[in-house]
Design a protein around this motif. Structure first.
Motif, PDB file in Angstrom:
ATOM      1  N   ALA A  52       0.887  -1.310  -0.161  1.00  0.00           N
ATOM      2  CA  ALA A  52       0.200   0.093   0.124  1.00  0.00           C
ATOM      3  C   ALA A  52       0.924   1.304  -0.019  1.00  0.00           C
ATOM      4  CB  ALA A  52      -1.079  -0.128   1.145  1.00  0.00           C
ATOM      5  N   ARG A  57      -1.527   3.665  -1.914  1.00  0.00           N
ATOM      6  CA  ARG A  57      -2.888   3.505  -1.656  1.00  0.00           C
ATOM      7  C   ARG A  57      -3.210   3.388  -0.171  1.00  0.00           C
ATOM      8  NH1 ARG A  57      -5.392   0.247  -6.457  1.00  0.00           N
ATOM      9  NH2 ARG A  57      -4.473   1.343  -8.055  1.00  0.00           N
ATOM     10  N   GLU A  90      -5.961  -1.135  -0.869  1.00  0.00           N
ATOM     11  CA  GLU A  90      -7.242  -0.662  -1.685  1.00  0.00           C
ATOM     12  C   GLU A  90      -7.006  -1.003  -3.137  1.00  0.00           C
ATOM     13  OE1 GLU A  90      -9.483   3.647  -1.974  1.00  0.00           O
ATOM     14  OE2 GLU A  90      -7.650   3.712  -3.133  1.00  0.00           O
ATOM     15  N   GLY A  91      -8.080  -1.631  -3.724  1.00  0.00           N
ATOM     16  CA  GLY A  91      -7.901  -2.316  -5.129  1.00  0.00           C
ATOM     17  C   GLY A  91      -7.737  -3.694  -5.281  1.00  0.00           C
TER      18      GLY A  91
END
Length: 112
Positions: A52, A57, A90-91
């Motif tokens: 991350a 992110r 995230e993602g």
């Protein structure tokens, strides 16, 4: 000679692994230079947070029990909070489950 404490947060671990030239390739963490075993053990738990940070992110955690099941942003400069059993960037398409043994083997990565 004073000993250096092992990295206990994503922020500290990222600083410790930068010399090994980390990258994120197809959502996976990779290193140009082999890591020492102790850093690898810590990445076993914190790899999502390092990914991350490298990708810029947010890092999320949630629990497996109803009261902690809602995803929440995690602070890379703090240990993993109580009740968090799943981690992701995230993602990500799926959550990464923290091995229960990690709390016994690496207790400094977690808030008591």
């Amino acid at each position: 000679m004073p000993t250096t404490a092992a990295p206990a947060t994503v922020a500290d671990l990222l600083a410790a692994v930068l010399a090994y030239r980390p990258t994120v390739e197809d959502g996976a963490l990779a290193f140009a230079v082999e890591l020492p075993t102790e850093l690898g053990r810590r990445l076993w738990v914190l790899h999502t947070g390092v990914r991350a940070a490298l990708a810029g992110r947010p890092w999320y955690g949630c629990g497996s029990e109803r009261k902690a099941a809602a995803p929440r942003p995690l602070d890379p400069a703090a240990p993993i909070p109580p009740g968090v059993t799943l981690l992701c960037v995230e993602g990500d398409r799926r959550w990464d489950r923290i091995d229960p043994d990690a709390r016994l083997d690496l207790p400094d990565l977690f808030v008591p």
